[in-house]
Design an enzyme around this catalytic site. Sequence first.
Site, mmCIF file in Angstrom:
data_model
loop_
_atom_site.group_PDB
_atom_site.id
_atom_site.type_symbol
_atom_site.label_atom_id
_atom_site.label_comp_id
_atom_site.label_asym_id
_atom_site.label_seq_id
_atom_site.Cartn_x
_atom_site.Cartn_y
_atom_site.Cartn_z
ATOM 1 N N GLN A 1 0.838 -1.201 0.000
ATOM 2 C CA GLN A 1 0.000 0.000 0.000
ATOM 3 C C GLN A 1 0.873 1.250 0.000
ATOM 4 O OE1 GLN A 1 -3.531 0.024 2.593
ATOM 5 N NE2 GLN A 1 -2.855 -1.983 3.298
ATOM 6 N N ASN A 2 2.183 1.067 0.163
ATOM 7 C CA ASN A 2 3.097 2.206 0.190
ATOM 8 C C ASN A 2 3.100 2.916 -1.161
ATOM 9 O OD1 ASN A 2 3.666 1.189 2.677
ATOM 10 N ND2 ASN A 2 5.761 0.611 2.225
ATOM 11 N N VAL A 3 3.280 4.209 -1.136
ATOM 12 C CA VAL A 3 3.273 5.001 -2.368
ATOM 13 C C VAL A 3 4.626 5.668 -2.617
ATOM 14 C CG1 VAL A 3 0.786 5.420 -2.345
ATOM 15 C CG2 VAL A 3 2.312 6.987 -1.116
ATOM 16 N N ASP A 4 5.636 5.248 -1.850
ATOM 17 C CA ASP A 4 6.937 5.913 -1.928
ATOM 18 C C ASP A 4 7.908 5.287 -2.922
ATOM 19 O OD1 ASP A 4 7.614 3.556 -0.562
ATOM 20 O OD2 ASP A 4 7.694 4.586 1.385
ATOM 21 N N HIS B 1 -1.919 1.514 -4.320
ATOM 22 C CA HIS B 1 -2.384 2.904 -4.348
ATOM 23 C C HIS B 1 -1.546 3.777 -5.264
ATOM 24 C CE1 HIS B 1 -5.136 1.863 -1.196
ATOM 25 N NE2 HIS B 1 -4.149 1.484 -0.408
ATOM 26 N N CYS C 1 -2.918 12.585 -15.424
ATOM 27 C CA CYS C 1 -3.986 13.555 -15.706
ATOM 28 C C CYS C 1 -5.314 12.809 -15.762
ATOM 29 C CB CYS C 1 -3.720 14.270 -17.036
ATOM 30 S SG CYS C 1 -5.056 15.393 -17.516
#
Length: 104
Positions: A44-47, A62, A70
């Site tokens: 779930q990390n977005v880094d 995520h 866009c």
Amino acid sequence: MARRRYWARSHLGWRTIAGATPNGGHVAVARLQRGGLVDAVITQNVDGLHTAAGSAPVVELHGRLDEVVCLDCGNRVGRQEVDRRLREANPFVAVFCGGGQPGW
Ligand SMILES: [Zn+2]
């Protein structure tokens, strides 16, 4: 309004994320993967730190903060470019956050 709020907060927090590096946990998972003990990483990390540590494949539930899509046309832009545009359009932000590069 919700998107403006998101981008204002995200803009200020991006510098912290952009400077993050994989920790021992990320490196250990990548080693397990290379050793054939783990097939894939689902996070779930977005880094993007699992990928930076060498894990592949990585399923990022995520998405990632280092890429912006866009919602109108689907075009993808690197977050550094979006950050540059936001800084250029919002030079007053340094007054509130107390940091940043000259020209903020
Ligand atoms: Zn577009």
